[in-house]
Design a protein around this motif. Structure first.
Motif, mmCIF file in Angstrom:
data_model
loop_
_atom_site.group_PDB
_atom_site.id
_atom_site.type_symbol
_atom_site.label_atom_id
_atom_site.label_comp_id
_atom_site.label_asym_id
_atom_site.label_seq_id
_atom_site.Cartn_x
_atom_site.Cartn_y
_atom_site.Cartn_z
ATOM 1 N N GLU A 155 0.734 -1.078 0.134
ATOM 2 C CA GLU A 155 0.051 0.006 -0.194
ATOM 3 C C GLU A 155 0.834 1.298 0.144
ATOM 4 O O GLU A 155 0.685 2.249 -0.789
ATOM 5 C CB GLU A 155 -0.832 -0.167 1.091
ATOM 6 C CG GLU A 155 -1.987 -0.995 0.991
ATOM 7 C CD GLU A 155 -2.742 -1.179 2.401
ATOM 8 O OE1 GLU A 155 -2.233 -0.862 3.521
ATOM 9 O OE2 GLU A 155 -4.092 -1.343 2.325
ATOM 10 N N ALA A 156 1.764 1.144 0.712
ATOM 11 C CA ALA A 156 2.848 2.562 0.827
ATOM 12 C C ALA A 156 3.588 2.561 -0.579
ATOM 13 O O ALA A 156 3.596 3.777 -0.877
ATOM 14 C CB ALA A 156 3.609 2.372 1.876
ATOM 15 N N ALA A 157 4.117 1.604 -1.091
ATOM 16 C CA ALA A 157 4.696 1.681 -2.436
ATOM 17 C C ALA A 157 3.849 2.319 -3.298
ATOM 18 O O ALA A 157 4.260 2.998 -4.289
ATOM 19 C CB ALA A 157 5.362 0.293 -2.786
ATOM 20 N N TYR A 158 2.452 1.745 -3.320
ATOM 21 C CA TYR A 158 1.454 2.151 -4.485
ATOM 22 C C TYR A 158 1.222 3.772 -4.290
ATOM 23 O O TYR A 158 1.177 4.498 -5.190
ATOM 24 C CB TYR A 158 0.251 1.336 -4.470
ATOM 25 C CG TYR A 158 0.407 0.327 -5.489
ATOM 26 C CD1 TYR A 158 -0.082 0.293 -6.886
ATOM 27 C CD2 TYR A 158 0.879 -1.122 -5.362
ATOM 28 C CE1 TYR A 158 -0.286 -0.402 -7.821
ATOM 29 C CE2 TYR A 158 1.032 -2.032 -6.098
ATOM 30 C CZ TYR A 158 0.413 -1.626 -7.601
ATOM 31 O OH TYR A 158 0.474 -2.761 -8.404
ATOM 32 N N ALA A 159 1.027 3.968 -3.036
ATOM 33 C CA ALA A 159 0.790 5.500 -2.701
ATOM 34 C C ALA A 159 1.960 6.413 -3.326
ATOM 35 O O ALA A 159 1.547 7.506 -4.085
ATOM 36 C CB ALA A 159 0.485 5.712 -1.212
ATOM 37 N N ASP A 160 2.927 6.101 -3.157
ATOM 38 C CA ASP A 160 4.212 6.797 -3.538
ATOM 39 C C ASP A 160 4.136 6.932 -5.002
ATOM 40 O O ASP A 160 4.423 7.825 -5.794
ATOM 41 C CB ASP A 160 5.565 6.185 -3.007
ATOM 42 C CG ASP A 160 6.867 7.115 -3.281
ATOM 43 O OD1 ASP A 160 6.863 8.124 -3.190
ATOM 44 O OD2 ASP A 160 7.517 6.534 -4.251
ATOM 45 N N ALA A 161 4.041 5.613 -5.610
ATOM 46 C CA ALA A 161 4.021 5.418 -7.185
ATOM 47 C C ALA A 161 2.895 6.490 -7.838
ATOM 48 O O ALA A 161 3.116 6.888 -9.077
ATOM 49 C CB ALA A 161 3.912 3.848 -7.636
ATOM 50 N N TRP A 162 1.928 6.171 -7.048
ATOM 51 C CA TRP A 162 0.562 6.857 -8.039
ATOM 52 C C TRP A 162 1.264 8.236 -7.898
ATOM 53 O O TRP A 162 0.612 9.112 -8.650
ATOM 54 C CB TRP A 162 -0.629 6.636 -6.959
ATOM 55 C CG TRP A 162 -1.651 6.997 -7.692
ATOM 56 C CD1 TRP A 162 -2.354 8.180 -7.907
ATOM 57 C CD2 TRP A 162 -2.639 6.186 -8.494
ATOM 58 N NE1 TRP A 162 -3.491 8.446 -8.661
ATOM 59 C CE2 TRP A 162 -3.812 7.158 -9.028
ATOM 60 C CE3 TRP A 162 -2.926 4.972 -8.948
ATOM 61 C CZ2 TRP A 162 -4.701 6.796 -9.812
ATOM 62 C CZ3 TRP A 162 -3.890 4.518 -9.677
ATOM 63 C CH2 TRP A 162 -4.782 5.476 -10.137
#
Length: 216
Positions: A155-162
Protein backbone atom coordinates in the motif's frame (compact mmCIF):
# COMPACT_ATOMS: atom_id res chain seq x y z
CA UNK A 1 -24.21 -31.27 -2.70
CA UNK A 2 -20.70 -32.41 -3.52
CA UNK A 3 -18.55 -30.14 -5.62
CA UNK A 4 -18.51 -32.57 -8.55
CA UNK A 5 -22.30 -32.75 -8.53
CA UNK A 6 -22.46 -28.97 -8.42
CA UNK A 7 -20.22 -28.76 -11.48
CA UNK A 8 -22.55 -31.09 -13.35
CA UNK A 9 -25.45 -28.69 -12.75
CA UNK A 10 -23.70 -25.86 -14.58
CA UNK A 11 -24.80 -25.36 -18.15
CA UNK A 12 -22.74 -24.35 -21.16
CA UNK A 13 -23.95 -22.24 -24.09
CA UNK A 14 -27.64 -22.19 -23.18
CA UNK A 15 -28.10 -19.41 -25.71
CA UNK A 16 -28.13 -18.82 -29.44
CA UNK A 17 -24.60 -18.92 -30.78
CA UNK A 18 -23.42 -17.17 -33.94
CA UNK A 19 -22.72 -19.23 -37.06
CA UNK A 20 -19.25 -19.67 -38.48
CA UNK A 21 -18.67 -20.81 -42.04
CA UNK A 22 -14.95 -21.55 -42.40
CA UNK A 23 -15.16 -21.53 -46.21
CA UNK A 24 -15.67 -17.76 -46.01
CA UNK A 25 -12.72 -17.17 -43.65
CA UNK A 26 -9.93 -14.89 -44.91
CA UNK A 27 -6.63 -16.38 -46.11
CA UNK A 28 -4.74 -15.09 -43.06
CA UNK A 29 -5.80 -15.21 -39.39
CA UNK A 30 -5.37 -11.58 -38.30
CA UNK A 31 -8.51 -10.11 -39.96
CA UNK A 32 -10.65 -12.92 -38.57
CA UNK A 33 -9.24 -12.45 -35.07
CA UNK A 34 -9.93 -8.72 -35.15
CA UNK A 35 -13.45 -9.40 -36.41
CA UNK A 36 -14.14 -11.99 -33.71
CA UNK A 37 -12.85 -9.84 -30.84
CA UNK A 38 -14.88 -6.85 -32.04
CA UNK A 39 -17.97 -9.01 -32.40
CA UNK A 40 -17.52 -10.45 -28.90
CA UNK A 41 -17.28 -6.94 -27.47
CA UNK A 42 -20.43 -5.72 -29.24
CA UNK A 43 -22.24 -8.91 -28.15
CA UNK A 44 -21.62 -7.95 -24.51
CA UNK A 45 -18.57 -10.00 -23.63
CA UNK A 46 -16.83 -8.29 -20.68
CA UNK A 47 -13.12 -7.61 -21.16
CA UNK A 48 -12.78 -9.41 -24.50
CA UNK A 49 -9.17 -8.25 -24.74
CA UNK A 50 -8.08 -10.33 -21.74
CA UNK A 51 -6.17 -13.49 -22.56
CA UNK A 52 -4.24 -16.34 -21.01
CA UNK A 53 -0.50 -16.31 -21.65
CA UNK A 54 1.32 -19.62 -21.32
CA UNK A 55 5.10 -19.86 -21.05
CA UNK A 56 7.64 -22.40 -19.79
CA UNK A 57 10.35 -21.93 -17.16
CA UNK A 58 13.98 -22.96 -17.35
CA UNK A 59 13.09 -26.51 -16.29
CA UNK A 60 10.36 -26.85 -18.91
CA UNK A 61 7.48 -26.50 -16.45
CA UNK A 62 4.42 -24.72 -17.85
CA UNK A 63 3.13 -21.46 -16.40
CA UNK A 64 0.02 -19.45 -17.20
CA UNK A 65 -1.58 -16.17 -16.24
CA UNK A 66 -4.24 -13.72 -17.50
CA UNK A 67 -3.33 -10.32 -18.90
CA UNK A 68 -4.53 -7.85 -21.53
CA UNK A 69 -3.86 -7.65 -25.24
CA UNK A 70 -2.27 -4.36 -26.27
CA UNK A 71 -2.55 -4.78 -30.04
CA UNK A 72 -2.78 -7.32 -32.85
CA UNK A 73 -1.32 -6.26 -36.18
CA UNK A 74 0.87 -7.55 -38.98
CA UNK A 75 3.80 -7.84 -36.56
CA UNK A 76 1.88 -10.11 -34.19
CA UNK A 77 0.00 -10.13 -30.89
CA UNK A 78 1.31 -7.51 -28.41
CA UNK A 79 1.36 -7.53 -24.60
CA UNK A 80 3.45 -5.92 -21.87
CA UNK A 81 5.25 -6.88 -18.67
CA UNK A 82 8.44 -6.29 -16.73
CA UNK A 83 11.48 -8.05 -18.14
CA UNK A 84 12.30 -8.95 -14.52
CA UNK A 85 8.93 -10.62 -13.88
CA UNK A 86 8.49 -14.40 -13.93
CA UNK A 87 7.05 -14.28 -17.43
CA UNK A 88 9.81 -11.92 -18.57
CA UNK A 89 12.53 -14.25 -17.29
CA UNK A 90 10.80 -17.25 -18.82
CA UNK A 91 10.50 -15.56 -22.20
CA UNK A 92 14.17 -14.59 -22.08
CA UNK A 93 15.11 -18.24 -21.53
CA UNK A 94 12.51 -19.76 -23.88
CA UNK A 95 11.11 -17.10 -26.26
CA UNK A 96 7.99 -19.05 -27.22
CA UNK A 97 4.46 -18.72 -25.86
CA UNK A 98 0.80 -19.50 -26.40
CA UNK A 99 -2.21 -17.21 -26.01
CA UNK A 100 -5.79 -18.23 -25.25
CA UNK A 101 -8.89 -16.07 -25.71
CA UNK A 102 -12.32 -17.27 -24.55
CA UNK A 103 -15.55 -15.40 -25.20
CA UNK A 104 -18.38 -17.48 -23.65
CA UNK A 105 -21.09 -14.99 -24.65
CA UNK A 106 -20.60 -16.11 -28.26
CA UNK A 107 -19.10 -19.56 -27.58
CA UNK A 108 -15.81 -18.73 -29.26
CA UNK A 109 -12.16 -19.37 -28.52
CA UNK A 110 -8.93 -18.38 -30.25
CA UNK A 111 -5.56 -20.02 -29.60
CA UNK A 112 -2.29 -18.50 -30.81
CA UNK A 113 1.22 -19.99 -30.70
CA UNK A 114 4.52 -18.50 -31.79
CA UNK A 115 7.88 -16.94 -31.11
CA UNK A 116 8.11 -13.92 -28.79
CA UNK A 117 10.47 -10.96 -29.11
CA UNK A 118 10.83 -7.85 -26.94
CA UNK A 119 10.30 -4.46 -28.55
CA UNK A 120 12.99 -1.79 -28.36
CA UNK A 121 12.97 0.49 -25.28
CA UNK A 122 11.37 3.45 -27.06
CA UNK A 123 8.41 1.36 -28.23
CA UNK A 124 8.08 -0.24 -24.79
CA UNK A 125 8.02 3.13 -23.00
CA UNK A 126 5.49 4.53 -25.47
CA UNK A 127 3.31 1.47 -24.81
CA UNK A 128 3.45 2.09 -21.06
CA UNK A 129 2.77 5.81 -21.26
CA UNK A 130 -0.26 5.29 -23.48
CA UNK A 131 -1.95 3.43 -20.62
CA UNK A 132 -3.68 4.66 -17.45
CA UNK A 133 -2.20 6.33 -14.37
CA UNK A 134 -2.86 3.12 -12.46
CA UNK A 135 -0.91 1.08 -15.01
CA UNK A 136 2.05 3.45 -14.76
CA UNK A 137 1.91 3.39 -10.97
CA UNK A 138 1.90 -0.40 -10.97
CA UNK A 139 4.87 -0.42 -13.33
CA UNK A 140 6.74 2.04 -11.10
CA UNK A 141 6.22 -0.23 -8.10
CA UNK A 142 7.66 -3.14 -10.07
CA UNK A 143 8.88 -6.15 -8.04
CA UNK A 144 6.35 -8.36 -9.87
CA UNK A 145 6.20 -11.93 -8.49
CA UNK A 146 8.60 -11.16 -5.63
CA UNK A 147 7.65 -12.33 -2.13
CA UNK A 148 5.71 -9.66 -0.20
CA UNK A 149 6.29 -9.61 3.56
CA UNK A 150 3.37 -7.36 4.50
CA UNK A 151 0.44 -5.91 2.53
CA UNK A 152 0.98 -2.50 4.16
CA UNK A 153 4.34 -2.36 2.40
CA UNK A 154 2.51 -2.73 -0.91
CA UNK A 155 0.00 0.00 0.00
CA UNK A 156 2.80 2.42 0.87
CA UNK A 157 4.70 1.64 -2.35
CA UNK A 158 1.56 2.16 -4.46
CA UNK A 159 0.73 5.46 -2.75
CA UNK A 160 4.20 6.77 -3.56
CA UNK A 161 4.11 5.41 -7.12
CA UNK A 162 0.67 6.92 -7.77
CA UNK A 163 1.92 10.36 -6.77
CA UNK A 164 4.92 9.98 -9.08
CA UNK A 165 2.71 8.82 -11.96
CA UNK A 166 0.34 11.78 -11.53
CA UNK A 167 3.21 14.26 -11.24
CA UNK A 168 5.02 12.96 -14.32
CA UNK A 169 2.92 10.76 -16.67
CA UNK A 170 6.04 10.17 -18.80
CA UNK A 171 8.17 8.73 -15.99
CA UNK A 172 10.29 5.96 -17.56
CA UNK A 173 10.35 2.41 -16.21
CA UNK A 174 13.42 0.69 -17.58
CA UNK A 175 12.19 -2.88 -17.08
CA UNK A 176 8.80 -2.38 -18.75
CA UNK A 177 8.77 -4.28 -22.03
CA UNK A 178 6.31 -4.61 -24.87
CA UNK A 179 6.46 -8.15 -26.20
CA UNK A 180 5.29 -9.30 -29.62
CA UNK A 181 4.22 -12.86 -30.36
CA UNK A 182 4.83 -13.67 -34.03
CA UNK A 183 2.25 -16.40 -34.75
CA UNK A 184 3.04 -19.71 -36.39
CA UNK A 185 -0.36 -21.23 -35.58
CA UNK A 186 -3.78 -19.70 -34.88
CA UNK A 187 -6.91 -21.76 -34.19
CA UNK A 188 -10.49 -20.48 -34.22
CA UNK A 189 -13.12 -22.45 -32.30
CA UNK A 190 -16.85 -21.89 -32.66
CA UNK A 191 -18.90 -23.75 -30.09
CA UNK A 192 -22.13 -25.54 -30.91
CA UNK A 193 -24.82 -26.50 -28.37
CA UNK A 194 -25.01 -29.98 -29.92
CA UNK A 195 -21.21 -30.29 -29.72
CA UNK A 196 -20.69 -30.04 -33.48
CA UNK A 197 -17.99 -27.48 -32.86
CA UNK A 198 -16.20 -25.83 -35.77
CA UNK A 199 -12.40 -25.65 -35.49
CA UNK A 200 -10.36 -23.85 -38.12
CA UNK A 201 -6.58 -23.85 -37.79
CA UNK A 202 -4.16 -21.59 -39.64
CA UNK A 203 -0.56 -22.86 -39.88
CA UNK A 204 2.23 -20.72 -41.24
CA UNK A 205 4.88 -22.24 -43.44
CA UNK A 206 7.41 -19.55 -44.28
CA UNK A 207 5.30 -16.56 -45.26
CA UNK A 208 2.30 -18.61 -46.44
CA UNK A 209 -0.68 -19.67 -44.34
CA UNK A 210 -2.43 -23.04 -44.65
CA UNK A 211 -6.00 -23.46 -43.43
CA UNK A 212 -7.37 -26.78 -42.19
CA UNK A 213 -10.45 -28.00 -40.33
CA UNK A 214 -10.03 -30.07 -37.17
CA UNK A 215 -12.31 -32.63 -35.59
CA UNK A 216 -13.81 -31.20 -32.36
Amino acid sequence: MEFREFLHTLRVWDTDLPPFTPDTAPPTPLPLFQQWLTHAATAGQPEPHTMALATVDTEGNPDIRTLTLHDADDAGWHFGSHSTSAKGRQLAAHPVAALGFYWPVVGRQVRVRGHVTPSDPAVSQADLHARSTGALAAALVGRMSEVLADYQELEAAYADAWQRAEADPLTPVATWTRYVLDPTEVEFFQGDARRRHVRLRYRREGSAWTRELLWP
